[in-house]
Structure formats: structure tokens, C-alpha cells
Design a protein around this motif. Structure first.
Motif, mmCIF file in Angstrom:
data_model
loop_
_atom_site.group_PDB
_atom_site.id
_atom_site.type_symbol
_atom_site.label_atom_id
_atom_site.label_comp_id
_atom_site.label_asym_id
_atom_site.label_seq_id
_atom_site.Cartn_x
_atom_site.Cartn_y
_atom_site.Cartn_z
ATOM 1 N N PHE A 1 9.610 1.378 7.019
ATOM 2 C CA PHE A 1 9.981 2.684 6.462
ATOM 3 C C PHE A 1 9.198 2.996 5.186
ATOM 4 O O PHE A 1 8.840 4.143 4.929
ATOM 5 N N HIS A 2 8.942 1.963 4.377
ATOM 6 C CA HIS A 2 8.256 2.190 3.098
ATOM 7 C C HIS A 2 6.736 2.076 3.192
ATOM 8 O O HIS A 2 6.063 2.118 2.163
ATOM 9 N N SER A 3 6.205 1.938 4.392
ATOM 10 C CA SER A 3 4.754 1.734 4.522
ATOM 11 C C SER A 3 3.994 2.981 4.968
ATOM 12 O O SER A 3 2.779 2.932 5.169
ATOM 13 N N ALA A 4 4.702 4.077 5.097
ATOM 14 C CA ALA A 4 4.017 5.316 5.487
ATOM 15 C C ALA A 4 4.805 6.505 4.972
ATOM 16 O O ALA A 4 6.011 6.408 4.735
ATOM 17 N N GLY A 5 4.104 7.611 4.806
ATOM 18 C CA GLY A 5 4.773 8.858 4.447
ATOM 19 C C GLY A 5 5.120 9.630 5.709
ATOM 20 O O GLY A 5 5.398 9.031 6.749
ATOM 21 N N VAL B 1 1.865 7.237 -0.203
ATOM 22 C CA VAL B 1 2.475 5.897 -0.204
ATOM 23 C C VAL B 1 1.749 4.941 0.754
ATOM 24 O O VAL B 1 2.279 3.891 1.108
ATOM 25 N N GLU B 2 0.535 5.337 1.144
ATOM 26 C CA GLU B 2 -0.311 4.450 1.954
ATOM 27 C C GLU B 2 -0.380 3.071 1.291
ATOM 28 O O GLU B 2 -0.526 2.964 0.085
ATOM 29 N N VAL B 3 -0.259 2.015 2.090
ATOM 30 C CA VAL B 3 -0.221 0.673 1.498
ATOM 31 C C VAL B 3 -1.636 0.162 1.231
ATOM 32 O O VAL B 3 -2.334 -0.297 2.132
ATOM 33 N N LEU B 4 -2.046 0.306 -0.018
ATOM 34 C CA LEU B 4 -3.341 -0.211 -0.457
ATOM 35 C C LEU B 4 -3.061 -1.261 -1.517
ATOM 36 O O LEU B 4 -2.328 -1.010 -2.465
ATOM 37 N N THR C 1 0.950 -5.475 -6.454
ATOM 38 C CA THR C 1 0.801 -4.026 -6.452
ATOM 39 C C THR C 1 2.177 -3.365 -6.309
ATOM 40 O O THR C 1 3.006 -3.840 -5.532
ATOM 41 N N VAL C 2 2.379 -2.276 -7.060
ATOM 42 C CA VAL C 2 3.647 -1.544 -6.995
ATOM 43 C C VAL C 2 3.383 -0.111 -6.536
ATOM 44 O O VAL C 2 2.622 0.615 -7.169
ATOM 45 N N ILE C 3 3.997 0.290 -5.427
ATOM 46 C CA ILE C 3 3.862 1.672 -4.957
ATOM 47 C C ILE C 3 5.191 2.386 -5.159
ATOM 48 O O ILE C 3 6.184 2.095 -4.495
ATOM 49 N N PRO C 4 5.219 3.335 -6.127
ATOM 50 C CA PRO C 4 6.458 4.078 -6.363
ATOM 51 C C PRO C 4 6.811 4.914 -5.132
ATOM 52 O O PRO C 4 5.920 5.451 -4.457
#
Lengths: 564, 564
Positions: free
Chosen positions: A95-99, A156-159, A142-145
């Protein structure tokens, strides 16, 4: 009924939010029953032999690599936010790995997404955010808000940052309280993770409104709006979020930047406007103070039918430049007008009386010189009765000059009631080999008509057989936003390449017109290349200089916007 | 007559601009003939035995060190801008070494200014700016950008960067052309060195106005307005300059940052709002695109008399929050109201009829409960007749509720005709041992009354025997600007220390209320300490990180705003 009919009871529990499509499981497209008819229309328009079945993979099918977080990381992060607020189960990681862009949903749907977060933290207060950033800075994480996760630009692409070992998502939705309320100054301060309906509902109960209703309203958060410079459908009255914003608190690894709650100032570069649009690269937006308004006494939403695009653009331009107050003017070009007409007819029995009414309607329009190029403008007025009357009278003069026909308030009411519903349509067409995407920009009025045409052409040329349409949904003194929709049969073999080609074509067109790559969606990863070329190297490098002070280890949303 | 009665014929030749006081030699205070009366009033108020004579030194008396520019520097800089556009004579060096604050003028007046620029360049085009910055970066020469030189916060104070050998002033006033004009989008692009009256006059000839009329209007430039986030007197209608701004070109040693001419966008931190307020630290603002407006059909400017401060603040608050359109609301507190009443009576013979009229007026006010605490609000409305009428009717309801009396349009007309004149009064009182200074901030409405009181008290306590007063000249949805004036007998021995003590006292008060150190004057050198403490270290360091990319050698206006 509350202001603009919000739904305060959406269940945001993770088990209820779709992992691979728009919205919650218990909400759906209002015209779901008519989907077979809609698909048939699209089949006809796309000249397809048959309608394909292209169901999504199941969550269990998604290939996820093992989490790169060590047991020690998990222990320490859990200690910061509490055991129940650290998550690394399959649902949470996916769920948190894509917009929610077409490209994101496409990759989930067909199981081609490659990168996944290694865990998710849900902080409940500022002190936890500070500790998370400190821990991750030290431990190369790495932190993706993450707000509502509704980004359509790869926000929110996971880079993973260079030299970093793992990626976590920092989900703000447990920070959702009203912090303070000032009815004298008409401002309210909220924690940034609050979803749209909860925020608006709370204000409505006190007699106030924020007036910010983006298309994503039901599934996006205050902090996300600020991070991406969101625009609400009543922006003519209330402004974009960066204008609604009065003060903001940003927590960076270097420390906190908190702007003063003051109406205006002359104290250097405006930090509110540095943080708005920072897309998670500079810090975590933890609190936002916004202007609020009394719920207007009355409203009047109605439709106008114009003979063509230029006459309708001129109406919008003159309304703004003559300073006639409106809440909203939403112009559908000829293609979009036809689509909405079609959707409006769905499920209605074509009795002889109805046919006769239609015939009269069309004769009336033809007599007024309004034919195939007709464009509909939905106008929204909110305010005191006097204000609404004054605006209506002013507008009437303008639309008569523009050769338009008044089409009544029913159109407006229909729109208000179905305003958040269109994204659900995509959930259905994607099950049947069809794609839909949207892209937007803004321009000064002098080149708006040419830009409209060039955008439509570049979209339709990039995917042969596609249908592109456009609306103009936010307007200003000097110009307006153009918002394109493209519908197309998916390439059965390489749907991702098909999308990339289309995205490149329209983005190149925008850039050649020297207009921004986005009016309210943001830059994220998808628009980065065009953003960089339009801002230029000195501007990009300067923003990186600013970031490197606040986020020395470059752990915050690396590789997006201006960061490389 | 043009919009708001500008004077298009000011002679800005350097021989005509006063080197040590406000304005041009051929302009003066409108009530100059009444100066003896005014001085007597002040003598009485300050309880002075006599009026001192404190004439300024002459230009020839000013001690200027030799220029630190080498003959080679002079040759090279002259080659870039042309021989006639490099200056290093006494007048040019002194004129460019101070702004127009009381402190600046005081130091010129008494010959206590210590630092002077070593030369002045007047570029005519962007390519010359680029070469100047390149040359100065290479040759360790500090560059202080200069518009009208009207800064009242030490914005052009001569501070040499660390390790740099000389300081030049980069005067933009030869870059003064209209670059492009777009009547469809209602925008115009100007070179940034154009003075206010020339810009406005050019637009007026075409039927348009910028609507930006700061107190410094006649002696300030477009680029200076943007650099310091200026506010015009009609800001309720047209916005502060950062809202009027549509696009901007900034030339830095690293290269050019040029924003897109678009009405709104969602492309990262807003560079328009980074450049607005950058006070010459990030680069030279060379071109600015602004929104323009049709000259309004009609206007109505009038006075209202309120019983006290709170009732008048509430009137302004409700006007904004009920969204009644105004161009201006300018509230004078009780002290300022008394001063203007006194100035209004100057030179008028007190005939028996006049005395009787005054008696009736006062009786009428007393009957309405309006006595010594009375405050006057000047209201300005511009627009179509309908708009002005609607606003007037809405305001009337509010002022009746607030217990105010309508005081007619004469007050408004008088104000329009003398609006740029007050700064000239200072030129005269300083010749007679008296000082006057102004300082301003903004606040949300909830603490406005307390802040007003605390500001007045800290000013009057800091200089015993002084008179402080305040007006509220710009107002918004959530708050307003407070603008203080202090009049005082100069300390005969240490006038500079007297000023510094006062400045510290009021600035500490602002900071304790968590309000900005400036609403529209800027930060410069004088407000730096308070700006730094309110923004905090992470914000300050981040801005320096940004600066260091654009201005690697830190030659641009070092030591001001956020730079140390």
C-alpha cells in the motif's frame, strides 16, 4: 447537509483501503450498474473487436523482496512509535509503495512494480518524528513521507538514497488532531495527517469551512495538500492550498522550521512558500495553520452552454479580470462536454416525450448558433444572497455577450453530488483492457487556446485511437489551468511503455509552450526531467543546497523533484 | 488626472536628489510654511525650553576614505558598463552609502557614517549585470544592489564581505524600460530599475494601473519593492508586491533563475516567493512581470470616526472576514488622530463661525459617545459603481454597529493629495533637534489590541518624553499590520545610542509577541538579530546553503538578512 456534501464516515482502516485501486472497498463508482453500456461505448469509440478481461493480480501474488530492515532497526523504530505503529506486513508494504497515478495502479494491477518500502512507521507526535529522522539519518535509512498516498506524479515512488540500506514510509495519518482554533482571527491549526473529510466536518460543526475540495479530497491529507501545492475545486473563492496556508511547522533532521502565524510579512524568502511544494524533500510537515471561513449563507451552481472554446475562455477571462466573484468556473471542452452528455443519458429510457424534449433542446441550441463545438461551463457561486445576486447579474451580461445559453442549476447539483466519484471509473475500465490518465498545466490567457489544441494533439498522436479531452478548472487574473484526460485501449503487450510515450509527448508539449509541468499535481518523480529543464541548473542546485543543510544525509524522499 | 494623482515629472538626476534627506531638491513638505507652528507644538509637547538648531553638515564635510578600487578595477568596470555609467565622485559615493531610515539620515546629517562604497555602476542590460558579477566574484569586490535607495532597515548599509577588498553599489535605475505588455492576460514586464511614477504613468496612459502605491512610491523602484516585499496603500485591493508579482528574472553569479509567466503552479518551492524578500543576497532582480488592472471606473474615499481602538479594529476585522471589497482601510489610533487633527487646523483662521462649527461637531461626537479615545478610519473603495455601492452599503451596516460616525469624503481626498508628503516633514524637524522614526509589524486579530499597547509603551518608555502613535494600514482575513511612529527630542550628545535603544526595545516587544519584525520594510541590517531569532538556526542556515550555491564567493549584500 454539510457544506458541499462531504462524507464524514469513510473507513480509513488499512483493511478497507484498496491496495491496488482508488478508494475504499466500500465505496464505488456511482454508475457502476451502467458499466456494460460505458464499456460498449468505449469499444465503439476505440473500434475494438471485443472487450478484454484484464483483472488485477491478487495481493498475495505481488512479488515483494525481504525487508532490508535489520531486526535491530525494527526493534528501535518500534520503540520510537510503539509496537502497533510499526508495520511491515504485506498489505502495508505494498500500500505504501505506490501512489494512485495510472502508472502506479497499472504496475500494481499487473504485478510489475519493482521497489517496495521495507517498513512503515505511524508517528503520533512531533517528538516521534524527530527521533525517527535522527535514527534514519544515523542508520542510512531512506524516509518517504506519506499522507493519503494519492499522489499521481510518483511522489511516493520507492527510491532508495545513494548508499542507503533500506526505505521506510513515514505515514502521517495518525497525526490528525485539531491543535488550536481561533475564531477571532479565523484560523485553525491541525496536525498535518488529518484526512480531508474529517478536517472539513469538524469545521462545519462549528459553522466554518476550509473551502478546499480537491478531486482527491476524500483520500488525501492536509500535509499532502501543502507538500504538493494542491488546488481545490472552489479555488476561485478560497485560493490554492498555498494561499489558504497561514503558518506551517516543518521537522527536518537539522531541526524545526516553524513560520509565524501572521497575515503577511517582509522577512526574507517566504518559508511558507518554500515548504509548500517541497514534496517531502526538506522535512516532515507536522502542523499546518489554515485560514477558515464562515459557511456561506447561500450557493448557486449552474451550467452555461457556449458555442465554442474561445467564447468560453473569454467568458472566464473577463469574469476574472472584471473581478466578478465566483467560487468555481469549470469549462469542459467539446470532447468532454460530449462525454458528460453521454454519461448523463445513461440508464434513462428514451420515451417519445424525452426524444421530443431533446429535439426541442437541440433546435434551441442550433438557433443560437451552438452546434458540435459546444462547451459547457459549470459556474459555482457561494456567499451572501447579495453577493451571489451581484455576481449572477455580472455574469449574465458576460455570457449573453459570449453567445451562451443558461442551462440551469440541475447540472450544478449533479456535479456537486458526484464530484469525488470520477476516479472510481478508472477502477472499472482497467479491468477491461482500457486505460485513463490525466495531466495538467496552467498558462496565461494569451496562449491558452493554442496550448489546448497542442496538448490534445500530442496526446492523441502519442496513442493512436485514443480520445483526449480537456477542462479548464481553475482560473485567475492572468490565466488558467488546463486539465487533460486521455482514454485509450491499453497496449496488451507493453502498457507501461505506451504510458511513458504518452507522458513524454504531452510533457514536451507543455515545455515547448514554457508553461509549468503541473498546476496542482506536483512534480514527484514523473515530472522531474521537465521541471529541471524549465527551472534550469542554478535554481535546481540552489534548492539542493538548501536541502543539504536541512537533510545532511539526504534521507528524505531522495531522487524526486529537484534532488538527484 | 491619472489614477491616484501621481507626479510623473520628478527629476531623478543625481544632482537633484538630496544626498542626506528624503526626496528631490525641488520637492518639499506641503505645510512647510507652517513649520514654525509645528515646531512650537512639538516644543510644548516635549516640554523643551527652546528649539535647537541642528543643521546638517555639507557634502564637502563628509569624511570619505579613498576608494579601495584599483585603477585596473575602475578600468575594467568602466569597460563593462561604459565610462559614463561608472561613478566614484563624492556625491555618488555618499548617496549610495545609506538608505533613508532615521538612523541613516542621522549619520549623514551629523557626519558619523563610517563606511562608504568605493564606486557605483549603472548597468543598462542583463549582459552587463552578468559581467559585473563575474568580475566582482573573481576580484573580491562586494556588490550592494541599489534601487531607489529608500530602504529604512539598513538594506544598503555598506558592509564589506569577509576577505573582500572593496564595495561597489550596483544601481539599477538605468534599467527602466517596459519589456513586454500583454493586455489579454493583463500582465506587463518591466526592467526592475524603473521608478514607481514612471511605471504607473506608462500604464495609466494605456488605461491600466499596477495599483501599488507604497509611501516611498516616488523614490523607489519595482526591483526594490520585490526585494523587500513592499506593500502599497491599496493593498486590500491589489495585494502586496509579492502577490502582484507574476514572474521574475534573477541574475546570480551562478547563472539566471527565471520563473515561468503562469498564474499558478505546483512545481516545487515557489521561486517568486524566494526571490521576493531576498534583499539582494541571492542575485540581481533584473526583470519583473506584474499583474495589471484596468483603471477602476470610480472611487470613493471617506473617513469614519470610531469611539475607540477596539471598535475600529473590529470594524476592519469584520470587513475582511465578511469579504466586503475595499482598496484601503487606514486606522489611526487616538494619538495619531489627534496629530492629524492638529495638522488639519494649521494655517486656518479661527473665525467665530469656525469656532461655532467645531463646537457643534464636538457636541455631535460626544452625543454619539465619541470622546478622547476616538480613532479615525480612512476607507478607500475603487471599482465599478455597483461594486463601490455594494461595499459602501455593507460597510455602513458594520460602522453603525460599531458606533461610528461618517466623516465624509473630504478627509479621503486630502489624504490622496498628500499621501507621499509626510516623509518630507522629517527633513525639517531634524534641522531642529527633533527625531522621528517608524516601525511596523503584523499580527493576527486575537492579539492586535494588546500588541498595539505594548508597542506604544515600549517606544515611549525607551525615549522618555517621546510621543508614540500607531496606525493600522494593511489588513487581511486573519490579521493586520501595525505601523508605529515615534516623535522625540534628539539626545544632544548621543543621538545614535538613543535610536539604538528605542529600536531594541520595540523589536524585543515584537519578538515577545511572536510577530514578524517587519510587515513591509524588510530585514536588512537593522532587523537581522530579531529575524534570526524568530526564524531559528535551521531556517537561517538553510537559506545560507541556498545562497552559497548562487553566490559562491558571497559577494552579494553580505552581512544582511540571513547572511553572517
Amino acid at each position: 447537509m454539510f457544506y458541499h456534501e462531504l462524507n464524514p464516515k469513510i473507513d480509513y482502516s488499512r483493511s478497507n483501503l484498496r491496495w491496488n485501486a482508488w478508494g475504499a472497498n466500500d465505496q464505488d463508482f456511482g454508475r457502476k450498474a451502467q458499466m456494460p453500456e460505458i464499456l460498449k461505448l468505449l469499444q465503439r469509440e476505440f473500434k475494438l473487436d471485443s472487450i478484454r478481461e484484464t483483472p488485477s493480480v491478487s495481493l498475495e501474488d505481488i512479488k515483494i523482496p525481504n525487508s532490508k530492515l535489520s531486526p535491530n532497526d525494527i526493534k528501535n523504530l518500534s520503540a520510537i512509535v510503539g509496537k502497533n505503529n510499526f508495520k511491515n506486513d504485506r498489505y502495508e508494504r505494498v500500500f505504501h509503495s505506490a501512489g494512485r497515478s495510472y502508472y502506479d495502479v497499472l504496475r500494481l494491477h499487473f504485478n510489475t512494480l519493482n521497489s517496495f518500502v521495507d517498513g512503515v512507521v505511524y508517528p503520533k507526535k512531533d517528538s516521534e518524528i524527530i527521533k525517527i529522522l535522527e535514527y534514519c539519518s544515523k542508520n542510512k535509512i531512506t524516509v518517504i513521507p506519506f499522507g493519503g498516498g494519492s499522489s499521481v506524479v510518483g511522489g511516493v515512488e520507492v527510491l532508495k538514497g545513494k548508499g542507503q540500506k533500506a526505505v521506510i514510509s513515514l505515514d502521517m495519518t495518525e497525526m490528525k488532531e485539531l491543535v488550536s482554533f481561533d475564531p477571532i482571527s479565523m484560523t485553525a491549526t491541525f496536525q498535518a495527517g488529518i484526512y480531508g473529510p474529517k478536517l472539513e466536518y469538524g469545521l462545519n460543526l462549528k459553522g466554518y469551512t476550509l473551502g478546499h475540495f480537491p478531486q482527491s479530497f476524500e483520500y488525501s491529507t492536509l500535509g499532502g495538500w501543502v507538500a504538493a501545492r494542491s488546488a481545490g475545486q472552489q479555488s476561485n473563492r478560497y485560493g490554492k492550498i498555498e494561499e489558504i496556508l497561514s503558518a506551517v511547522k516543518l521537522i527536518s533532521p537539522k531541526g524545526t522550521v516553524e513560520t509565524l502565524r501572521a497575515p503577511a510579512s517582509s522577512i526574507g524568502p517566504d518559508w511558507n512558500q518554500i515548504i509548500a511544494g517541497s514534496e517531502g524533500l526538506l522535512g516532515i510537515i507536522s502542523e499546518v495553520t489554515v485560514k477558515i471561513h464562515k459557511i456561506p449563507e447561500t450557493r448557486k451552481y449552474f451550467g452555461l452552454v457556449f458555442p465554442d472554446l474561445l467564447s468560453s475562455i473569454n467568458f472566464i477571462r473577463k469574469t476574472n479580470q472584471e473581478e466578478i466573484k465566483t467560487s468555481m468556473m469549470r469549462l469542459s471542452d467539446a470532447n468532454e462536454t460530449r462525454l458528460y452528455e453521454y454519461l448523463g443519458e445513461l440508464g434513462k429510457t428514451n420515451t417519445p416525450i424525452r426524444k421530443f424534449k431533446k429535439f426541442l433542446q437541440n433546435s434551441y441550441l442550433r438557433a443560437a448558433g451552438i452546434r458540435d463545438n459546444k462547451c459547457v461551463i459549470l459556474v459555482g457561486l457561494d456567499g451572501s444572497r447579495q453577493e451571489v445576486d451581484l455576481s449572477f447579474r455580472g455574469l449574465k451580461k458576460l455570457w449573453k455577450k459570449g453567445g451562451a445559453i443558461y442551462a440551469g442549476e440541475k447540472l450544478g447539483q449533479n456535479w456537486i453530488h458526484s464530484r469525488y466519484n470520477m476516479p472510481f471509473l478508472r477502477n472499472h475500465v482497467m479491468q477491461h483492457g482500457m486505460g485513463v490518465d490525466t495531466m495538467e498545466t496552467s498558462s496565461t490567457y494569451d496562449k491558452l487556446e493554442d496550448l489546448h489544441k497542442a496538448g490534445i494533439e500530442s496526446l492523441q498522436n502519442s496513442i493512436p485511437g485514443s480520445i483526449a479531452m480537456c477542462h479548464l478548472s481553475h482560473s485567475y487574473h492572468e490565466g488558467a489551468c488546463l486539465y487533460y484526460t486521455i482514454l485509450f485501449p491499453m497496449d496488451p503487450k507493453k502498457p507501461e511503455d505506451q504510458w511513458l510515450k504518452m507522458k513524454r509527448a504531452v510533457s514536451d508539449t507543455f515545455t515547448s509552450f514554457k508553461v509549468p509541468i503541473s498546476h496542482h499535481h506536483g512534480v514527484g518523480f514523473d515530472h522531474k526531467k521537465w521541471y529541471e529543464s524549465s527551472l534550469g541548473k542554478p535554481g535546481i542546485e540552489a534548492l539542493n543546497g538548501l536541502k543539504k543543510v536541512l537533510d545532511q544525509k539526504e534521507i528524505l524522499n531522495p531522487g524526486k523533484l529537484f534532488h538527484s
